[in-house]
Design an enzyme around this catalytic site. Sequence first.
Site, PDB file in Angstrom:
ATOM      1  N   TYR A 100     -58.188  23.146  52.101  1.00 31.16           N
ATOM      2  CA  TYR A 100     -57.946  24.418  52.104  1.00 31.16           C
ATOM      3  C   TYR A 100     -57.464  25.015  53.291  1.00 31.16           C
ATOM      4  CZ  TYR A 100     -61.380  24.370  48.216  1.00 31.16           C
ATOM      5  OH  TYR A 100     -61.858  24.151  46.848  1.00 31.16           O
ATOM      6  N   SER A 107     -53.399  20.127  44.926  1.00 33.68           N
ATOM      7  CA  SER A 107     -54.258  20.940  45.660  1.00 33.68           C
ATOM      8  C   SER A 107     -55.591  20.773  45.683  1.00 33.68           C
ATOM      9  CB  SER A 107     -53.860  22.389  45.330  1.00 33.68           C
ATOM     10  OG  SER A 107     -54.423  22.590  44.067  1.00 33.68           O
ATOM     11  N   ASP A 108     -56.412  21.057  46.492  1.00 27.36           N
ATOM     12  CA  ASP A 108     -58.131  21.274  46.400  1.00 27.36           C
ATOM     13  C   ASP A 108     -57.947  22.366  45.441  1.00 27.36           C
ATOM     14  OD1 ASP A 108     -60.704  20.841  46.467  1.00 27.36           O
ATOM     15  OD2 ASP A 108     -60.641  20.618  48.573  1.00 27.36           O
ATOM     16  N   TRP A 109     -59.257  22.619  44.924  1.00 29.23           N
ATOM     17  CA  TRP A 109     -59.385  23.645  43.819  1.00 29.23           C
ATOM     18  C   TRP A 109     -59.396  24.858  44.592  1.00 29.23           C
ATOM     19  CZ3 TRP A 109     -58.687  19.033  42.177  1.00 29.23           C
ATOM     20  CH2 TRP A 109     -58.748  18.660  41.031  1.00 29.23           C
ATOM     21  N   GLY A 110     -58.533  25.881  44.231  1.00 30.22           N
ATOM     22  CA  GLY A 110     -58.354  27.041  44.836  1.00 30.22           C
ATOM     23  C   GLY A 110     -57.624  27.022  46.002  1.00 30.22           C
TER      24      GLY A 110
END
Length: 728
Positions: free
Chosen positions: A235, A266-269
Amino acid sequence: MKLSISAVLLLGAALAVPAAAQPSNPDDRAASTLSRMTEDEKLGMLMGYLTPRVPEDQIPENVPTGAGFVPGVPRLGIPALAESDASLGIANMGGFMRRNDEATAMPSALLMASTWNPSLIEQAGRVMGAETRAKGFNVLLAGGVNLIREPRNGRNFEYFSEDPLLSGVLAGYSVRGIQSNHVVSTVKHYLLNAQETGRSFADVRMDEPEMRESDLLAFQLAHEIGQPGAVMCSYNKVNSKYACENPFILNDVLRGDWGFKGWVLSDWGAVHSVSIRQGLDQESGRTYDERKTAYFGTPLREALASGSVTQADIDRSVTRILRTIYALGLADDPVKPGNPIDFDQHLDLAQKVAEQGIVLLKNEGNLLPVAANAKRILVVGAHADKGVPQGGGSSQVWPVGGASLRLPIPGEPVYHTRLYMPSSPLDELKKQFPQATIDFDDGTDPARAAKAAGDADIAIVFADQFTAEGHDVPLNLPDNQDALIEAVADANPRTAVVLETGGPVLMPWLDKVPAVVAAWYSGNRGGHAIARVLSGQVNPSGHLAVTFPASVSQLPNPTLPGAAMIDQAKGRDLYDLPEEEQTLEITYPEGSNVGYRWYAQKGFKPLFAFGHGLSYTQFAFETPKVSGKTAEVAVRNTGDRAGATAVQLYLVSRNGKTERRLVGFQRVDLAPGGSQTVKLDIEPRLLAEWENGGWSQPPGTYGFAVGKSAEQLGRTVTVRLPARTWKD
């Protein structure tokens, strides 16, 4: 025209090419498949969806509810990617995602690292990979490689250690085990995601040499050993650029220097732009919430139409995904949900890991193991009558047998529920000591517990600390447990403390307690393992993979970065602060000297040093014979019972300058009086510095020593080494 997931899945009527006609090389095969894909099919593979937030009629058949999924292309034999968290088993947060779907809950990664046993961690990976397949997933979001820079980090229990060699090697072996089941394992969170406070917007500043010699080296070793199919970017920002759109760490280092052939998700968000040219291949966790931009959805299509993204960019990312699918056998050996799981065998392995990773920190007067003739034993606190704790967040596993206790956290979502594994230390101790009277006190009243302790032959106080994704924690034990321990110890000088924590904690009561055990989060059969160590059926052999500080003043950042922002939020979610206030610059004064290296550099004496771990027997180490590339160390068990230790070789000086770097290690098991000569390969990058775009080993005199910990070192051996420079 924008197509739904279902339309993408059904697009075309052509049959998959027969297996006999497929190229055998995964690169050629990916190129062949790519040539037959439509544009919509290609773009469909670059967007992942959060399964619980997607309408059921939009989820491909046989894709279970998990962290997410990516549509496949059935007509070309490309399977959907069904993704599950995380590094400690097949996650099912709170047991709600798939109603009470059980999986083997492995001990925490920090406990795994405390085994110093790569082959055992590979076996644990094989178990997790097997269960990944059996539950219908083909991507496991595992491989927590982040170095433990910040001991208050709420996710430290998911990470292996503070040392790049130990972390990289163990993560690599874990990934190797998982992927042996024809499923993908990630490594994560790339890069410098060392705390939860402000993680979505923190800007971590660090010079390249410091990164190369620490966090990047850990990921590099994990890549070389495990060959992960995917890397999950984090993130946070790295030097002012978000990790998921950072061309230096994604393109220059990961792909250019290391030759990584998989894909970056990606990481979530964690996506903030159409960053495919910056190195991101796949956006994860779209929720169908139109208020949140899915950058690899319509914006990516628009960028392709305008020319700011080219067809070659799209094809390159799709090829990376396809190549991994073929290289790891996801297409040729697809997962089959519902296959039986040998839980008994898997639980035995989880218990073995716990038994090897529990660390005996202190044992004055040989208080432990508990005397076989003990008549009255008092067990206190931490719900030890029910089970052992587990960390929270996306790595939380609903254990085999179900949680023995579920405790809500006020104001928190269900996935931060506190779970206890169905393995009661109290019940297991009763099995170990059938002749003794064993009483339990819940520890909520220190005075009552102290009164009960006064009549016991030994008092065993269990103390726990819940840590979870999304939160950092103080180093003090919560819920007045320090006072509880002190009260019991004052009443009974024969008191042992068992710490069930996600990381290091302070111990203001340490001088009053003769025995301390670090049991960490010990997994599905943790109570079994703890009882066997306390009784002596298992000789403790764990060694710390992280330093326990004596006080927060010893930390590189005594005040947690972002602590003022937490105060400013005043109970609100930190991420609800106005965007202009979401600015958190983090620097790490230790640079590449993470953990024990910082303590050595500053001359600080920690509470317990990295590598420390006691046994119920004793070991003697001969002075090592060092060539510069290898070292030979003779080890002897000088005690009267079988045991295991970790041989730790450190670089302690270079051209007169004091150093402290773990350069080689090996676990060794020995019978009473037995001996073995251990040969260690010395990791060359740990003798060098990163200079001018490569590794540089200066000529001169290098000193090495074998240590029982990073602080307790034997005789130094010096060797002359020539100059050497090389690229990755």
